[in-house]
Design an enzyme around this catalytic site. Structure first.
Site, PDB file in Angstrom:
ATOM      1  N   PHE A  24     -55.114 -11.622  44.669  1.00 46.30           N
ATOM      2  CA  PHE A  24     -54.431 -12.908  44.668  1.00 46.30           C
ATOM      3  C   PHE A  24     -55.328 -13.918  45.370  1.00 46.30           C
ATOM      4  O   PHE A  24     -55.928 -13.624  46.397  1.00 46.30           O
ATOM      5  CB  PHE A  24     -53.076 -12.796  45.382  1.00 46.30           C
ATOM      6  CG  PHE A  24     -52.162 -13.956  45.113  1.00 46.30           C
ATOM      7  CD1 PHE A  24     -51.444 -14.036  43.936  1.00 46.30           C
ATOM      8  CD2 PHE A  24     -52.044 -14.975  46.032  1.00 46.30           C
ATOM      9  CE1 PHE A  24     -50.612 -15.111  43.675  1.00 46.30           C
ATOM     10  CE2 PHE A  24     -51.213 -16.058  45.793  1.00 46.30           C
ATOM     11  CZ  PHE A  24     -50.498 -16.135  44.605  1.00 46.30           C
ATOM     12  N   ALA A  58     -52.629  -9.940  49.636  1.00 44.24           N
ATOM     13  CA  ALA A  58     -52.866  -9.699  51.053  1.00 44.24           C
ATOM     14  C   ALA A  58     -51.823  -8.755  51.657  1.00 44.24           C
ATOM     15  O   ALA A  58     -52.144  -7.946  52.530  1.00 44.24           O
ATOM     16  CB  ALA A  58     -52.890 -11.027  51.813  1.00 44.24           C
ATOM     17  N   ILE A  84     -52.379 -18.937  51.609  1.00 47.95           N
ATOM     18  CA  ILE A  84     -52.336 -20.390  51.733  1.00 47.95           C
ATOM     19  C   ILE A  84     -50.882 -20.829  51.862  1.00 47.95           C
ATOM     20  O   ILE A  84     -50.027 -20.422  51.072  1.00 47.95           O
ATOM     21  CB  ILE A  84     -52.997 -21.075  50.514  1.00 47.95           C
ATOM     22  CG1 ILE A  84     -54.439 -20.589  50.358  1.00 47.95           C
ATOM     23  CG2 ILE A  84     -52.935 -22.594  50.650  1.00 47.95           C
ATOM     24  CD1 ILE A  84     -55.118 -21.030  49.073  1.00 47.95           C
ATOM     25  N   HIS A  90     -42.443 -18.224  52.813  1.00 42.00           N
ATOM     26  CA  HIS A  90     -43.163 -17.051  52.320  1.00 42.00           C
ATOM     27  C   HIS A  90     -44.484 -16.850  53.066  1.00 42.00           C
ATOM     28  O   HIS A  90     -44.842 -15.735  53.449  1.00 42.00           O
ATOM     29  CB  HIS A  90     -43.412 -17.195  50.807  1.00 42.00           C
ATOM     30  CG  HIS A  90     -44.055 -16.007  50.199  1.00 42.00           C
ATOM     31  ND1 HIS A  90     -45.392 -15.980  49.891  1.00 42.00           N
ATOM     32  CD2 HIS A  90     -43.548 -14.800  49.840  1.00 42.00           C
ATOM     33  CE1 HIS A  90     -45.686 -14.802  49.362  1.00 42.00           C
ATOM     34  NE2 HIS A  90     -44.584 -14.073  49.326  1.00 42.00           N
ATOM     35  N   PHE A 115     -60.249  -8.021  60.596  1.00 46.87           N
ATOM     36  CA  PHE A 115     -59.350  -9.002  59.995  1.00 46.87           C
ATOM     37  C   PHE A 115     -60.166 -10.150  59.409  1.00 46.87           C
ATOM     38  O   PHE A 115     -60.568 -11.064  60.109  1.00 46.87           O
ATOM     39  CB  PHE A 115     -58.368  -9.524  61.049  1.00 46.87           C
ATOM     40  CG  PHE A 115     -57.247 -10.344  60.489  1.00 46.87           C
ATOM     41  CD1 PHE A 115     -56.112  -9.738  59.981  1.00 46.87           C
ATOM     42  CD2 PHE A 115     -57.318 -11.732  60.466  1.00 46.87           C
ATOM     43  CE1 PHE A 115     -55.065 -10.487  59.469  1.00 46.87           C
ATOM     44  CE2 PHE A 115     -56.282 -12.494  59.958  1.00 46.87           C
ATOM     45  CZ  PHE A 115     -55.154 -11.870  59.457  1.00 46.87           C
ATOM     46  N   ARG A 129     -63.565 -22.110  54.563  1.00 47.41           N
ATOM     47  CA  ARG A 129     -63.735 -20.844  55.288  1.00 47.41           C
ATOM     48  C   ARG A 129     -64.317 -19.743  54.421  1.00 47.41           C
ATOM     49  O   ARG A 129     -64.692 -18.689  54.919  1.00 47.41           O
ATOM     50  CB  ARG A 129     -62.409 -20.419  55.903  1.00 47.41           C
ATOM     51  CG  ARG A 129     -61.991 -21.459  56.966  1.00 47.41           C
ATOM     52  CD  ARG A 129     -60.883 -21.057  57.858  1.00 47.41           C
ATOM     53  NE  ARG A 129     -61.100 -19.776  58.475  1.00 47.41           N
ATOM     54  CZ  ARG A 129     -60.107 -18.926  58.744  1.00 47.41           C
ATOM     55  NH1 ARG A 129     -58.865 -19.238  58.452  1.00 47.41           N
ATOM     56  NH2 ARG A 129     -60.355 -17.784  59.316  1.00 47.41           N
TER      57      ARG A 129
END
Length: 166
Positions: A24, A58, A84, A90, A115, A129
């Site tokens: 995803f 995730a 995001i 959610h 992580f 990022r």
């Protein structure tokens, strides 16, 4: 003089790394995986020392990462994903569960579980990022994994430490 244990940034030829990558938001996560692989290779890993496992999102990362850590086949697990923020709660539920799940694996198994999951408020932040402006979180995760595998190896073999207590 105190004993100091630090990780080096050269991949041990006997260490194996596994990337658990969420599908995803793949336009971001694939860039994270590319950054991680590039870092591992540049620090001495051979392609045969790296495995990549794709998971749907995730949220699924901790389950697979825990299984891989318990397998005994890997020296470090790199968890790479992107969550995001949207218009609902959610994001909070997923980000919290993923953080908690990934964070528990290392202490429970002794396998460094890194992580490398981006949690951000916007697509622009995610792009930044993942290598656009502020480095690549996948690269950073790989660097942490290399250092941690070195530290863990030293902790397992006290005679290999650079400085022994007197």
């Amino acid at each position: 003089m105190i004993e100091t244990i630090t990780g080096d940034l050269v991949v041990n030829p006997n260490h194996r790394y596994v990337l658990v990558v969420a599908e995803f938001n793949s336009f971001i996560t694939l860039r994270l995986a590319e950054g991680a692989v590039d870092c591992l290779l540049r620090h001495g890993a051979k392609p045969t020392q790296i495995t990549q496992v794709s998971v749907p999102g995730a949220f699924e990362i901790p389950t697979v990462a825990a299984h891989l850590a318990k397998s005994g086949n890997y020296h470090a697990i790199l968890c790479l994903g992107c969550v995001i923020r949207g218009e609902t709660a959610h994001f909070d539920h997923v980000a919290n569960q993923v953080s908690r799940g990934v964070g528990a694996i290392g202490p429970e198994t002794g396998v460094p579980t890194i992580f490398g999951i981006i949690t951000c408020d916007s697509l622009e932040q995610a792009h930044n990022r993942a290598g656009l402006k502020s480095g690549n979180a996948g690269w950073n995760a790989a660097l942490a994994a290399i250092s941690m595998t070195s530290i863990m190896a030293q902790l397992k073999k006290p005679e290999a430490r650079s400085q022994k207590p007197e």
